[in-house]
Design a protein around this motif. Structure first.
Motif, PDB file in Angstrom:
ATOM      1  N   ARG A 139       0.833  -1.192   0.000  1.00  0.00           N
ATOM      2  CA  ARG A 139       0.000   0.000   0.000  1.00  0.00           C
ATOM      3  C   ARG A 139       0.873   1.250   0.000  1.00  0.00           C
ATOM      4  N   LEU A 140       0.242   2.375  -0.310  1.00  0.00           N
ATOM      5  CA  LEU A 140       0.974   3.632  -0.415  1.00  0.00           C
ATOM      6  C   LEU A 140       1.586   4.019   0.924  1.00  0.00           C
ATOM      7  N   PRO A 141       2.679   4.784   0.893  1.00  0.00           N
ATOM      8  CA  PRO A 141       3.394   5.093   2.140  1.00  0.00           C
ATOM      9  C   PRO A 141       2.576   5.918   3.133  1.00  0.00           C
ATOM     10  N   LEU A 142       1.725   6.834   2.642  1.00  0.00           N
ATOM     11  CA  LEU A 142       0.966   7.715   3.517  1.00  0.00           C
ATOM     12  C   LEU A 142      -0.526   7.518   3.312  1.00  0.00           C
ATOM     13  N   ASN A 200      -0.971  13.678  -4.914  1.00  0.00           N
ATOM     14  CA  ASN A 200       0.248  13.544  -5.717  1.00  0.00           C
ATOM     15  C   ASN A 200       1.446  14.236  -5.076  1.00  0.00           C
ATOM     16  N   TYR A 201       1.401  14.371  -3.757  1.00  0.00           N
ATOM     17  CA  TYR A 201       2.497  15.054  -3.079  1.00  0.00           C
ATOM     18  C   TYR A 201       3.784  14.235  -3.225  1.00  0.00           C
ATOM     19  N   PRO A 202       4.890  14.849  -3.678  1.00  0.00           N
ATOM     20  CA  PRO A 202       6.136  14.089  -3.886  1.00  0.00           C
ATOM     21  C   PRO A 202       6.774  13.695  -2.553  1.00  0.00           C
ATOM     22  N   LEU A 203       7.060  12.409  -2.434  1.00  0.00           N
ATOM     23  CA  LEU A 203       7.710  11.905  -1.238  1.00  0.00           C
ATOM     24  C   LEU A 203       9.174  11.606  -1.536  1.00  0.00           C
ATOM     25  N   PRO A 204      10.048  11.882  -0.587  1.00  0.00           N
ATOM     26  CA  PRO A 204      11.480  11.602  -0.810  1.00  0.00           C
ATOM     27  C   PRO A 204      11.720  10.107  -0.960  1.00  0.00           C
ATOM     28  N   GLY A 205      12.338   9.718  -2.075  1.00  0.00           N
ATOM     29  CA  GLY A 205      12.641   8.311  -2.294  1.00  0.00           C
ATOM     30  C   GLY A 205      11.515   7.520  -2.904  1.00  0.00           C
ATOM     31  N   GLN A 259       1.813   9.129  -7.288  1.00  0.00           N
ATOM     32  CA  GLN A 259       0.930   9.249  -6.137  1.00  0.00           C
ATOM     33  C   GLN A 259       1.511   8.506  -4.953  1.00  0.00           C
ATOM     34  N   GLY A 260       1.639   9.213  -3.839  1.00  0.00           N
ATOM     35  CA  GLY A 260       2.181   8.583  -2.648  1.00  0.00           C
ATOM     36  C   GLY A 260       1.268   8.661  -1.453  1.00  0.00           C
ATOM     37  N   VAL A 261       0.109   9.284  -1.611  1.00  0.00           N
ATOM     38  CA  VAL A 261      -0.821   9.456  -0.506  1.00  0.00           C
ATOM     39  C   VAL A 261      -2.141   8.789  -0.859  1.00  0.00           C
ATOM     40  N   GLU A 262      -2.572   7.913   0.001  1.00  0.00           N
ATOM     41  CA  GLU A 262      -3.860   7.229  -0.179  1.00  0.00           C
ATOM     42  C   GLU A 262      -4.952   8.028   0.532  1.00  0.00           C
ATOM     43  N   LEU A 263      -5.980   8.428  -0.204  1.00  0.00           N
ATOM     44  CA  LEU A 263      -7.086   9.188   0.361  1.00  0.00           C
ATOM     45  C   LEU A 263      -8.178   8.244   0.844  1.00  0.00           C
TER      46      LEU A 263
END
Length: 374
Positions: A130-133, A153-158, A163-167
């Motif tokens: 699952r997504l990191p956040l 779509n907030y850019p996450l380091p690494g 897309q790194g945020v699950e709503l």
């Protein structure tokens, strides 16, 4: 057509308008009020949504992500939580509109560097993919939903994917507009009918001379005022019932909380609206003036309460004004009880605000009735 006679009528109407100071004030005041509200107070770009952080990883990288998301100014990260239960309680009480959840395996998810592109698990994928956040959003407010999507779509380091945020939408996962609108319509309809009906009814009694006859009886000012107001309470409760039944049958709007508590909150708001109507009746000389003043109170309530435009997007000064309006507090009560299953004890600040407003309006109105009819 005789221009001399026509000009005489026009001059007469202008002189009468000049003597009617209230009407003249409305002619100037309503356009100015609309201009200020739409030009200054109304803002669709929502910023500073009250939010909480549940950082279960508590690492240097997770704290860095929290700081960066907070600097975006979309969320106002007011609360630092330690358990999911605290997040549920704040969302249910309406104290926050969103919660940023960082799982305990946040670092491992980033290192794997792969995740579903749309924030959902495709068939056959494991839970650890699952997504990191995760951003948990109060779905009872559509403006919060729209603003939260900016962070999807907030850019996450690494993190290599877009897309790194699950709503996650609480209380309205289907994002149905009616679920958000119908609870607010209860307050809007009651505002328009209760204030207007009461103000016009009392002024009509004064115009016909009935009020002077009533004041000669042993009735006290409080008895006289409440006696004129109480019949409208039943009308207001009937309107609430019609809206709830229609909203349930046509739009499938749920009532997740206590129906009895919802009626209790509605009753308090009805009394507050009637108190405002009584106060307006003490200012107006005619029924037309009562309608003008009532309309003048509708605009700020409908525009600033959060019904039409996002509350969080308004300037601080506009939010302070909105806190003085009864519709603002009833919208929070109605949405909290109907959609978030909150109880009136959890929403006690809104109940207290309505009680204080009612007491002030009735107190001032009764004082003015005594002065006018002595």
């Amino acid at each position: 057509m005789n221009l001399r006679r026509l000009s005489a009528i026009v001059a007469k109407e202008l002189r009468q308008l000049r003597r009617d100071r209230l009407t003249f004030a409305m002619i100037v005041g309503i356009p100015l009020l609309q201009l200020v509200l739409f030009g200054y107070a109304i803002n669709m770009d929502v910023r500073g949504i009250d939010a909480a952080v549940l950082d279960q990883a508590n690492t240097a990288r997770s704290r860095e992500v929290v700081a960066e998301i907070g600097s975006s100014q979309v969320l106002n990260l007011r609360y630092r939580l330690s358990t999911p239960q605290q997040m549920d309680a704040l969302l249910r009480q309406g104290k926050i509109g969103a919660a940023l959840v960082i799982p305990s395996d946040f670092e491992a998810r980033l290192e794997r560097g792969a995740g579903p592109s749309q924030g959902r698990l495709p068939q056959g994928r494991l839970a650890q993919d699952r997504l990191p956040l995760q951003l948990v959003v109060d779905g009872s407010d559509q403006s919060v939903q729209a603003s939260a999507r900016q962070l999807a779509n907030y850019p996450l380091p690494g993190w290599a994917h877009q897309q790194g945020v699950e709503l996650v939408n609480f209380y309205n996962p289907e994002r149905l507009a009616a679920v958000n609108t119908v609870p607010g319509l209860i307050g809007v309809i009651l505002t328009m009918t209760m204030v207007l009906f009461t103000a016009i009814a009392l002024v009509r009694e004064r115009e016909r001379g009935n009020m002077e006859m009533l004041i000669t009886t042993p009735l006290s000012p409080w008895e006289l005022t409440l006696g004129k107001v109480l019949p409208f309470v039943g009308i207001g409760l009937l309107q609430v019932t019609v809206i709830l039944i229609t909203g349930s049958l046509l739009f499938e709007v749920p009532i997740r909380g206590s129906l009895l508590e919802l009626y209790g909150a509605s009753l308090l708001f009805i009394v507050a609206s009637l108190a405002l109507g009584v106060f307006i009746s003490t200012l107006a000389q005619t029924q037309f003036q009562a309608m003008q003043i009532a309309f003048f109170t509708f605009l700020p309530q409908i525009l600033l309460s959060g019904f039409m435009f996002p509350f969080a997007g308004m300037p601080q000064a506009a939010q302070w004004i909105a806190e003085l309006l009864p519709l603002t507090h009833f919208l929070r009560l109605a949405r909290g009880i109907m959609l978030r299953s909150a109880g009136v004890l959890e929403l006690w600040p809104e109940m207290l605000a309505l009680l204080v407003f009612t007491a002030l309006m009735l107190g001032v109105a009764v004082t003015r009735v005594t002065k006018r009819l002595d």
